[in-house]
Write a protein that holds these residues in place. Structure first.
Motif, mmCIF file in Angstrom:
data_model
loop_
_atom_site.group_PDB
_atom_site.id
_atom_site.type_symbol
_atom_site.label_atom_id
_atom_site.label_comp_id
_atom_site.label_asym_id
_atom_site.label_seq_id
_atom_site.Cartn_x
_atom_site.Cartn_y
_atom_site.Cartn_z
ATOM 1 N N ALA A 98 -86.017 -23.447 59.991
ATOM 2 C CA ALA A 98 -84.923 -22.592 60.473
ATOM 3 C C ALA A 98 -85.486 -21.422 61.290
ATOM 4 O O ALA A 98 -84.944 -21.075 62.349
ATOM 5 C CB ALA A 98 -84.104 -22.075 59.279
ATOM 6 N N ALA A 101 -86.592 -22.836 64.643
ATOM 7 C CA ALA A 101 -85.422 -23.151 65.486
ATOM 8 C C ALA A 101 -84.865 -21.868 66.092
ATOM 9 O O ALA A 101 -84.520 -21.824 67.281
ATOM 10 C CB ALA A 101 -84.348 -23.862 64.649
ATOM 11 N N TYR A 108 -80.208 -26.232 65.094
ATOM 12 C CA TYR A 108 -80.872 -26.669 63.863
ATOM 13 C C TYR A 108 -79.915 -27.517 63.025
ATOM 14 O O TYR A 108 -78.750 -27.136 62.827
ATOM 15 C CB TYR A 108 -81.312 -25.442 63.063
ATOM 16 C CG TYR A 108 -82.000 -25.752 61.749
ATOM 17 C CD1 TYR A 108 -83.167 -26.510 61.706
ATOM 18 C CD2 TYR A 108 -81.480 -25.277 60.543
ATOM 19 C CE1 TYR A 108 -83.803 -26.785 60.501
ATOM 20 C CE2 TYR A 108 -82.122 -25.531 59.330
ATOM 21 C CZ TYR A 108 -83.275 -26.294 59.327
ATOM 22 O OH TYR A 108 -83.901 -26.560 58.125
ATOM 23 N N PHE A 154 -75.960 -24.106 64.213
ATOM 24 C CA PHE A 154 -76.571 -24.961 63.191
ATOM 25 C C PHE A 154 -75.533 -25.915 62.613
ATOM 26 O O PHE A 154 -74.318 -25.677 62.709
ATOM 27 C CB PHE A 154 -77.148 -24.116 62.054
ATOM 28 C CG PHE A 154 -76.089 -23.585 61.117
ATOM 29 C CD1 PHE A 154 -75.728 -24.297 59.978
ATOM 30 C CD2 PHE A 154 -75.414 -22.403 61.390
ATOM 31 C CE1 PHE A 154 -74.719 -23.831 59.134
ATOM 32 C CE2 PHE A 154 -74.415 -21.931 60.549
ATOM 33 C CZ PHE A 154 -74.064 -22.651 59.414
#
Ligand SMILES: NC(=O)c1ccc[n+]([C@@H]2O[C@H](COP(=O)([O-])OP(=O)(O)OC[C@H]3O[C@@H](n4cnc5c(N)ncnc54)[C@H](OP(=O)(O)O)[C@@H]3O)[C@@H](O)[C@H]2O)c1
Length: 304
Positions: A98, A101, A108, A154
């Motif tokens: 994470a 990203a 993500y 995400f």
């Protein structure tokens, strides 16, 4: 994100049962770099999600538009016995990805589990409150939270009882049942007090690809339609293998396997895809249709 053949997708933990399906679907539609610590296919390169520096080295030069995190320790008993290893892989590994990203401004994607719920309810929608019981589920729930904390773009997709990968890669229930049958077992004892929603890797990968394209970021339950017990899945598999007259499936309670499967498991991990349904982007088939397709691999294997 709009898809095109020049899109760059980095997939961590791609050597597992879901990884194979995700690789098959994405690699024909984008430029893919697939990594794992278990290099069981020629298209895999080595990267350990626990090691931030090494992971950064693996991802930076590739410049992905999208990072998919499939890396996990999924054996619940192993995770109970090796808690540090589970935390480092399932939680810290997810935090590392994470962070990367976010730093690379990539989208993500994190794959989570229905096991984050405690089973006190019969069915869980996307908004129900997680209360993970096992080390595996606790570490996976932390993984979800990193995605939400560090990124705006995400997806968290919560899968149910995973099935896919066939006799060679499937580590879970369907292959465990199949191995007993292929080994000559004609009496199977299967629990009927654990409820869930099977999730076919091939459908999951295809659905993931489509939902990512919508840019409707967020947390989603993404499981096959319908609900069942482990017993129901075993009976259906035996039927699909045309062995209903030869193989008897007997219902037992979870206490029957208490020694072997000692990690705490929720009574129910049945999910509904409420958000996907509401947004009309639920591409998952019913679990019986998915198992029908999946069982053809085992049928061929049995006939060999
Ligand atoms: N299996 C299920 O029933 C299920 C259900 C819901 C959600 N999920 C989630 O779905 C995702 C994919 O799981 P799966 O079902 O495909 O399980 P899997 O077959 O075990 O695949 C996970 C892969 O991650 C690898 N891995 C382990 N530690 C790693 C590390 N430190 N760095 C990089 N890779 C590492 C594993 O290698 P080794 O084989 O060497 O450990 C394996 O190849 C996971 O996030 C999992 O939590 C799974």
């Amino acid at each position: 994100m709009s898809w095109g053949p020049d899109r760059r997708v980095y997939i961590a933990g791609c050597g597992g049962m879901l990884g194979e399906a995700v690789y098959d679907h994405f690699s024909t539609r984008a430029v893919v770099k697939a990594t794992d610590i278990d290099l069981n296919a020629p298209w895999l390169e080595y990267a350990d999600v626990r090691d931030y520096r090494q992971l950064w080295g693996s991802i930076e030069a590739f410049k992905p538009d999208l990072i998919i995190n499939l890396a996990a320790l999924t054996d619940l008993e192993y995770c109970e016995r090796n808690a540090d290893h589970a935390w480092l892989t399932n939680a810290l590994g997810a935090e590392n990805l994470a962070l990367i990203a976010e730093k690379m401004q990539a989208i993500y994607v994190y794959v989570s589990t229905a096991g984050i719920f405690d089973g006190a309810q019969d069915v869980y929608n996307d908004f129900d409150r997680p209360n993970p019981l096992s080390i595996y589920a606790k570490s996976k729930y932390h993984g979800e939270q990193f995605a939400q904390a560090y990124l705006r773009r995400f997806f968290v997709f919560r899968a149910g009882w995973m099935m896919g990968g066939g006799p060679g890669k499937d580590k879970k229930f369907v292959n465990k049942i199949y191995r007993q049958i292929a080994g000559g077992a004609r009496e199977l004892s299967v629990v009927d007090d654990k409820l869930g929603t099977p999730t076919y890797t091939k459908s999951f990968a295809e659905a993931m690809y489509k939902v990512i394209g919508t840019e409707l970021w967020g947390v989603y339950n993404q499981v096959c339609g319908g609900t069942c017990s482990r017993y129901d899945v075993a009976v259906e598999l035996v039927r699909l293998l045309d062995l209903q007259d030869a193989v008897r499936v007997t219902k037992v309670g979870s206490d029957h396997f208490a020694g072997e499967y000692f990690a705490p498991r929720p009574r129910s991990e049945m999910l509904v895809n409420m958000k996907l349904d509401s947004r009309r982007i639920n591409f998952m088939p019913h679990w019986k249709a998915a198992l029908k397709e999946y069982a053809t691999i085992f049928k061929k294997d049995l006939a060999r």
